[in-house]
Write an enzyme that holds these catalytic residues in place. Structure first.
Site, PDB file in Angstrom:
ATOM      1  N   CYS A 126      52.023  33.651  -6.882  1.00 36.73           N
ATOM      2  CA  CYS A 126      51.176  34.855  -6.920  1.00 36.73           C
ATOM      3  C   CYS A 126      51.728  36.009  -7.769  1.00 36.73           C
ATOM      4  O   CYS A 126      51.002  36.990  -7.987  1.00 36.73           O
ATOM      5  CB  CYS A 126      50.894  35.397  -5.514  1.00 36.73           C
ATOM      6  SG  CYS A 126      49.919  34.309  -4.485  1.00 36.73           S
ATOM      7  N   ASP A 127      52.954  35.941  -8.238  1.00 36.73           N
ATOM      8  CA  ASP A 127      53.477  37.035  -9.073  1.00 36.73           C
ATOM      9  C   ASP A 127      54.399  36.493 -10.154  1.00 36.73           C
ATOM     10  O   ASP A 127      55.491  37.019 -10.390  1.00 36.73           O
ATOM     11  CB  ASP A 127      54.210  38.060  -8.207  1.00 36.73           C
ATOM     12  CG  ASP A 127      54.417  39.395  -8.930  1.00 36.73           C
ATOM     13  OD1 ASP A 127      53.694  39.652  -9.919  1.00 36.73           O
ATOM     14  OD2 ASP A 127      55.291  40.172  -8.509  1.00 36.73           O
TER      15      ASP A 127
END
Length: 269
Positions: A126-127
Site C-alpha cells: 500500500c505504500d
C-alpha cells in the site's frame, strides 16, 4: 535489551528512525565490533502503527528481498521496532537521474520478488515508493546493490476493505484514489511509477502537478493509458513492462508472477 541511539536516519508521519547499537553488546565488545541496526520509535500515540508493522514483518517472515525484522522494545517508555540498517540508504537517495535499462531491470526483479513474498502471505504493501525501498551492498558482480522492501505501517490484509487512501499520492493507483481500493494490483501500479522514474529520470506526474494535490488526484482518477507517452529512447521491452504495470483497470494489470516472466526482467544475473 537497551539501545544507544545515534544519528537520525529519517522521520515520517508515525515515527523517527535512528541508527543504533545494542548497549548489551557495547558492554562486552569494542564499539567497532557491534553491528548497527535501525530503531523506529513511535511519535506520540502512533505506537499502534508500529505494532501493526511488527505483525506484518512477523507474518511475512524472512526473505532476501524484505528488510529483516530484529524485534521490538521500549525506549523511555516509547514503543519501538528494530530492523536491520541499510548502509546504502533508500532507492530515492541512490539515484537522482535516470539509470540504464539493465540496472532498472535488475531492480525490478528484486522489487517483484519482495512483493511476491508480501502478496503470497496475504498482505498488500500500500505504500511502495523509492523511500521505502532500501539498498544494501551486493556481492553479485552484475549489480552493486541489493534492494529490500521496508516500511509496512500502511500495509493491509488482502480483501479487507479500506475506504481511505493509504499510500503516497504520487505512487497511488487510480482505484485507490477514486474508491479507496487497495489490493495487489495497486502495488503493481506503484512499481510502474517507480520504474517510470528510474527509466526516465522524472516522475509520472512531474510535468503536470507542480504541488497541486487536487489536480494530481484528478489526473490519477482520469488516467488514460492510451495517452501514456513513453520516451523514444526506451526499448520495446521497457515500454511493454511499463504498460503492463500502468493499466487503468486493475483487473488488466499484470501480476507479480507474470511480470517476473516478462522479457524486460533478467533471467540470470
Amino acid at each position: 535489551m537497551g539501545w544507544r541511539l545515534g544519528r537520525l536516519l529519517g522521520q515520517g508521519a508515525f515515527g523517527r528512525v535512528y541508527l543504533a547499537q545494542s548497549t548489551e553488546l557495547l558492554g562486552r565488545r569494542r564499539a567497532a565490533d557491534v553491528p548497527y541496526v535501525a530503531v523506529k520509535i513511535a511519535l506520540g500515540p502512533n505506537s499502534s502503527t508500529l505494532h501493526h508493522e511488527k505483525t506484518v514483518y512477523e507474518e511475512i517472515g524472512e526473505s532476501r528481498f524484505i528488510l529483516k525484522f530484529e524485534g521490538s522494545d521500549r525506549i523511555e517508555n516509547q514503543y519501538c521496532i528494530v530492523v536491520e540498517y541499510a548502509p546504502r540508504g533508500t532507492l530515492n537517495n541512490l539515484h537522482r537521474q535516470r539509470i540504464s535499462e539493465g540496472r532498472a531491470s535488475c531492480y525490478a526483479e528484486m522489487i517483484l520478488k519482495g512483493l511476491s513474498r508480501v502478496h503470497e502471505h496475504g498482505w498488500v504493501h500500500c505504500d511502495l515508493k523509492p523511500d521505502n525501498i532500501l539498498a544494501f551492498p551486493s556481492r553479485n558482480q552484475a549489480i552493486d546493490v541489493r534492494l529490500k522492501l521496508s516500511d509496512f505501517g500502511r500495509a493491509k490484509r488482502r480483501g479487507v476493505h479500506s475506504s481511505a487512501l493509504r499510500g503516497t499520492l504520487l505512487y497511488s493507483s487510480p482505484e485507490s484514489v477514486q474508491y479507496g481500493q487497495h489490493e495487489r494490483p495497486s502495488d503493481i501500479w506503484s512499481l510502474g511509477c517507480i520504474l517510470y522514474w528510474l527509466l526516465t529520470g522524472s516522475g509520472l506526474w512531474d510535468r503536470y502537478v507542480h504541488g497541486n494535490t487536487q489536480l494530481l488526484k484528478t489526473m490519477i482518477e482520469g488516467f488514460d493509458e492510451n495517452m501514456l507517452v513513453l520516451p523514444p529512447y526506451l526499448s520495446h521491452k521497457a515500454k511493454s513492462f511499463l504498460k503492463k504495470c500502468l493499466r487503468y483497470d486493475p483487473a488488466r494489470r499484470w501480476g507479480v508472477d507474470a511480470l517476473l516472466q516478462h522479457p524486460f526482467v533478467p533471467s540470470n544475473w
